[in-house]
Design a protein around this motif. Structure first.
Motif, mmCIF file in Angstrom:
data_model
loop_
_atom_site.group_PDB
_atom_site.id
_atom_site.type_symbol
_atom_site.label_atom_id
_atom_site.label_comp_id
_atom_site.label_asym_id
_atom_site.label_seq_id
_atom_site.Cartn_x
_atom_site.Cartn_y
_atom_site.Cartn_z
ATOM 1 N N HIS A 1 0.832 -1.189 0.000
ATOM 2 C CA HIS A 1 0.000 0.000 0.000
ATOM 3 C C HIS A 1 0.873 1.249 0.000
ATOM 4 C CE1 HIS A 1 -3.618 -2.364 0.798
ATOM 5 N NE2 HIS A 1 -2.894 -3.050 1.658
ATOM 6 N N PRO A 2 0.485 2.271 -0.755
ATOM 7 C CA PRO A 2 1.287 3.494 -0.764
ATOM 8 C C PRO A 2 1.224 4.260 0.549
ATOM 9 C CG PRO A 2 -0.740 3.792 -2.029
ATOM 10 C CD PRO A 2 -0.657 2.336 -1.670
ATOM 11 N N ASP A 3 0.218 3.961 1.389
ATOM 12 C CA ASP A 3 0.045 4.701 2.639
ATOM 13 C C ASP A 3 0.630 3.954 3.834
ATOM 14 O OD1 ASP A 3 -1.817 2.673 2.490
ATOM 15 O OD2 ASP A 3 -3.376 3.782 3.565
ATOM 16 N N THR A 4 1.727 3.205 3.624
ATOM 17 C CA THR A 4 2.359 2.516 4.740
ATOM 18 C C THR A 4 2.825 3.522 5.777
ATOM 19 O OG1 THR A 4 4.364 2.461 3.398
ATOM 20 C CG2 THR A 4 3.089 0.419 3.555
ATOM 21 N N ALA A 5 3.014 3.029 6.998
ATOM 22 C CA ALA A 5 3.231 3.892 8.143
ATOM 23 C C ALA A 5 4.562 4.625 8.076
ATOM 24 C CB ALA A 5 3.171 3.056 9.414
ATOM 25 N N THR A 6 4.614 5.761 8.758
ATOM 26 C CA THR A 6 5.849 6.539 8.858
ATOM 27 C C THR A 6 6.315 6.686 10.298
ATOM 28 O OG1 THR A 6 4.569 8.595 8.914
ATOM 29 C CG2 THR A 6 5.366 7.848 6.757
ATOM 30 N N THR A 7 5.548 6.163 11.269
ATOM 31 C CA THR A 7 5.949 6.185 12.675
ATOM 32 C C THR A 7 5.810 4.781 13.249
ATOM 33 O OG1 THR A 7 3.735 6.612 13.599
ATOM 34 C CG2 THR A 7 5.040 8.534 12.897
ATOM 35 N N PRO A 8 6.575 4.439 14.303
ATOM 36 C CA PRO A 8 6.430 3.119 14.924
ATOM 37 C C PRO A 8 5.003 2.838 15.396
ATOM 38 C CG PRO A 8 8.472 4.126 15.642
ATOM 39 C CD PRO A 8 7.733 5.182 14.872
ATOM 40 N N ARG A 9 4.344 3.821 15.956
ATOM 41 C CA ARG A 9 2.978 3.612 16.432
ATOM 42 C C ARG A 9 2.057 3.217 15.278
ATOM 43 N NH1 ARG A 9 0.156 5.413 20.992
ATOM 44 N NH2 ARG A 9 -2.110 5.428 20.697
ATOM 45 N N ASP A 10 2.129 3.949 14.193
ATOM 46 C CA ASP A 10 1.278 3.629 13.038
ATOM 47 C C ASP A 10 1.629 2.260 12.464
ATOM 48 O OD1 ASP A 10 0.036 6.054 13.322
ATOM 49 O OD2 ASP A 10 1.165 7.043 11.725
ATOM 50 N N ALA A 11 2.927 1.955 12.399
ATOM 51 C CA ALA A 11 3.349 0.674 11.828
ATOM 52 C C ALA A 11 2.863 -0.496 12.677
ATOM 53 C CB ALA A 11 4.873 0.640 11.709
ATOM 54 N N LEU A 12 2.998 -0.383 13.987
ATOM 55 C CA LEU A 12 2.525 -1.459 14.859
ATOM 56 C C LEU A 12 1.006 -1.599 14.786
ATOM 57 C CD1 LEU A 12 4.813 -1.040 17.999
ATOM 58 C CD2 LEU A 12 4.981 -2.739 16.170
ATOM 59 N N GLY A 13 0.313 -0.489 14.630
ATOM 60 C CA GLY A 13 -1.136 -0.563 14.467
ATOM 61 C C GLY A 13 -1.524 -1.283 13.199
ATOM 62 N N ARG A 14 -0.825 -0.974 12.108
ATOM 63 C CA ARG A 14 -1.126 -1.641 10.838
ATOM 64 C C ARG A 14 -0.815 -3.127 10.920
ATOM 65 N NH1 ARG A 14 -2.013 1.232 6.166
ATOM 66 N NH2 ARG A 14 -1.315 -0.589 5.011
ATOM 67 N N LEU A 15 0.331 -3.456 11.511
ATOM 68 C CA LEU A 15 0.708 -4.860 11.625
ATOM 69 C C LEU A 15 -0.286 -5.627 12.495
ATOM 70 C CD1 LEU A 15 4.194 -6.360 11.863
ATOM 71 C CD2 LEU A 15 2.558 -7.018 13.611
ATOM 72 N N LEU B 1 11.154 -4.544 22.241
ATOM 73 C CA LEU B 1 9.811 -4.046 21.949
ATOM 74 C C LEU B 1 9.114 -4.977 20.966
ATOM 75 C CD1 LEU B 1 7.459 -2.068 21.614
ATOM 76 C CD2 LEU B 1 8.922 -0.699 20.099
ATOM 77 N N ALA B 2 9.827 -5.372 19.914
ATOM 78 C CA ALA B 2 9.247 -6.274 18.921
ATOM 79 C C ALA B 2 8.837 -7.601 19.549
ATOM 80 C CB ALA B 2 10.240 -6.506 17.788
ATOM 81 N N GLN B 3 9.670 -8.146 20.437
ATOM 82 C CA GLN B 3 9.312 -9.392 21.131
ATOM 83 C C GLN B 3 8.025 -9.236 21.916
ATOM 84 O OE1 GLN B 3 13.139 -9.824 23.226
ATOM 85 N NE2 GLN B 3 13.223 -11.899 22.421
ATOM 86 N N VAL C 1 -5.036 -4.269 19.021
ATOM 87 C CA VAL C 1 -4.396 -3.303 18.126
ATOM 88 C C VAL C 1 -3.976 -2.065 18.915
ATOM 89 C CG1 VAL C 1 -4.709 -1.825 16.103
ATOM 90 C CG2 VAL C 1 -5.694 -4.138 16.131
ATOM 91 N N THR C 2 -4.885 -1.561 19.746
ATOM 92 C CA THR C 2 -4.568 -0.384 20.560
ATOM 93 C C THR C 2 -3.403 -0.672 21.501
ATOM 94 O OG1 THR C 2 -6.880 0.327 20.472
ATOM 95 C CG2 THR C 2 -5.514 1.276 22.211
ATOM 96 N N ALA C 3 -3.397 -1.865 22.101
ATOM 97 C CA ALA C 3 -2.303 -2.235 23.011
ATOM 98 C C ALA C 3 -0.962 -2.224 22.289
ATOM 99 C CB ALA C 3 -2.574 -3.605 23.623
ATOM 100 N N CYS C 4 -0.917 -2.758 21.077
ATOM 101 C CA CYS C 4 0.331 -2.780 20.306
ATOM 102 C C CYS C 4 0.770 -1.364 19.934
ATOM 103 C CB CYS C 4 0.168 -3.639 19.056
ATOM 104 S SG CYS C 4 0.030 -5.416 19.423
ATOM 105 N N GLU C 5 -0.193 -0.514 19.597
ATOM 106 C CA GLU C 5 0.148 0.881 19.305
ATOM 107 C C GLU C 5 0.748 1.558 20.534
ATOM 108 O OE1 GLU C 5 -3.205 1.956 15.891
ATOM 109 O OE2 GLU C 5 -3.698 2.188 18.021
ATOM 110 N N GLU C 6 0.166 1.301 21.709
ATOM 111 C CA GLU C 6 0.665 1.914 22.941
ATOM 112 C C GLU C 6 2.079 1.414 23.280
ATOM 113 O OE1 GLU C 6 -0.689 4.332 24.776
ATOM 114 O OE2 GLU C 6 -2.300 4.479 23.294
ATOM 115 N N LEU C 7 2.377 0.175 22.931
ATOM 116 C CA LEU C 7 3.704 -0.362 23.218
ATOM 117 C C LEU C 7 4.812 0.401 22.483
ATOM 118 C CD1 LEU C 7 3.026 -4.212 23.184
ATOM 119 C CD2 LEU C 7 3.889 -2.875 25.115
ATOM 120 N N ALA C 8 4.456 1.078 21.399
ATOM 121 C CA ALA C 8 5.467 1.813 20.627
ATOM 122 C C ALA C 8 6.214 2.828 21.483
ATOM 123 C CB ALA C 8 4.818 2.512 19.435
ATOM 124 N N ASP C 9 5.551 3.349 22.505
ATOM 125 C CA ASP C 9 6.169 4.380 23.346
ATOM 126 C C ASP C 9 6.592 3.860 24.714
ATOM 127 O OD1 ASP C 9 5.793 6.441 21.402
ATOM 128 O OD2 ASP C 9 3.666 6.450 21.922
#
Length: 332
Positions: free
Chosen positions: A75-89, A151-153, A179-187
């Motif tokens: 997708h052309p709109d792939t994430a640009t921040t860790p939070r967005d990327a973890l949310g998408r994943l 963090l990835a683990q 999904v929200t929990a994974c986004e929060e883990l980014a920080d």
């Protein structure tokens, strides 16, 4: 037109996989029967076993084929921040949870079967390490400033737990809260430091022609040593990871499943520039091991080559080989 031997074998294998997929989806792994798979495929029991050494290997192969069919287009709109990327994943992960359909439930017996055999537990753990390294490095590329493998683990632990509960306790919890929990883990603050290996592999300088990959590091690793690839990736070179095993009949399909599935998720969530410079090869044809001069592979194999200008200029064998091949300067 008469089929060649290779074409006939491929057609038989495809029929076995299609029949096995239906059998596993309908009955589950434990109640599925090889005889019934053979009947569905209109083949003999021997034809099934000539392609797969056992029911578990066949199950892994079916799941790997299903994973290949689930890869989303980039997708052309792939994430640009860790939070967005973890949310998408995480969002892509939870949409595949075993909730209601036969298709989604196909993989519910995967982890129980891995747990049930000593031969699969350690390879599975190392494949999870590989996923964590890939995800951690992708996160670091989006947000430089420290190792992100821990963090990835933690993210992967959360997602694997969601998968197991979806199978064991249907209706428990809300998938998109995961999904929200994974986004929060980014920080979340994780103390995560990369320790340089102190091992002393056997090192040889060479000048040997090489045409299987471009320049960079070729890491030939057994299924118990996959985490060693981080040593090569940390040096910043292009890395080709060649996965080998003493039990290719069962463990290569397991590796293909996990590599295919997770690579698809990573590509869905991260832009190309953030992805690790890693190519993964499953050497079930021994092409790479033969070219590397490896006569016998085990699950503890660790051999690394440095390729420069189409030649192998350095070879390292033993623990720390990846670090040696990526970090040492070759004599001129």
């Amino acid at each position: 037109m008469r089929l060649t031997r290779a074409e006939a074998q491929e057609r038989t294998r495809a029929k076995v996989l299609a029949a096995a997929r239906d059998e596993f989806a309908e009955r589950g792994f434990r109640d599925a029967k090889i005889d019934e798979i053979a009947n569905r495929a209109e083949l003999t029991r021997g034809a099934v076993y000539s392609n797969f050494p056992g029911k578990r290997a066949l199950y892994f192969a079916v799941l790997a084929e299903a994973a290949a069919g689930q890869i989303d287009p980039e997708h052309p709109d792939t994430a640009t921040t860790p939070r967005d990327a973890l949310g998408r994943l995480a969002r892509a992960w939870v949409t595949r949870l075993p909730l209601s359909t036969d298709e989604a439930r196909l993989g519910v017996d995967l982890v129980p079967e891995i747990i049930a055999a000593d031969s699969t537990r350690k390879p599975f753990a190392q494949l999870m390490w590989l996923q964590a390294i890939q995800l951690g490095l992708a996160l670091e590329n989006l947000r430089p400033g420290g190792r992100q493998v821990r963090l990835a683990q933690t993210v992967l632990t959360t997602l694997q737990g969601a998968s197991q509960l979806a199978a064991a306790a249907p209706g428990f919890g809300e998938p998109f809260t995961v999904v929200t929990a994974c986004e929060e883990l980014a920080d979340a603050p994780f103390d995560d430091t990369w320790l340089t290996p102190t091992t002393n592999p056997d090192i040889q300088t060479l000048e040997q022609p090489w045409s299987l990959t471009g320049d960079g590091v070729v890491a030939v690793l057994g299924m118990h040593r996959l985490s060693g690839v981080e040593e090569a990736l940390r040096a910043g070179a292009d890395v080709t990871l060649v996965i080998v095993t003493a039990d290719p009949g069962e463990l290569i399909p397991l590796a293909r499943l996990m590599v295919t599935e997770f690579t698809g998720l990573l590509w869905h969530a991260f832009p190309p520039a953030a992805r690790p410079r890693l190519t993964i090869v499953l050497d079930d044809t021994t092409t790479f091991t033969s070219a590397s001069g490896i006569d016998t592979v085990t699950d503890m194999t660790e051999v690394a080559l440095r390729v420069e200008s189409g030649k192998v200029v350095l070879r390292a064998d033993g623990f720390g080989a990846c670090h040696a091949a990526s970090g040492l300067k070759t004599p001129r």
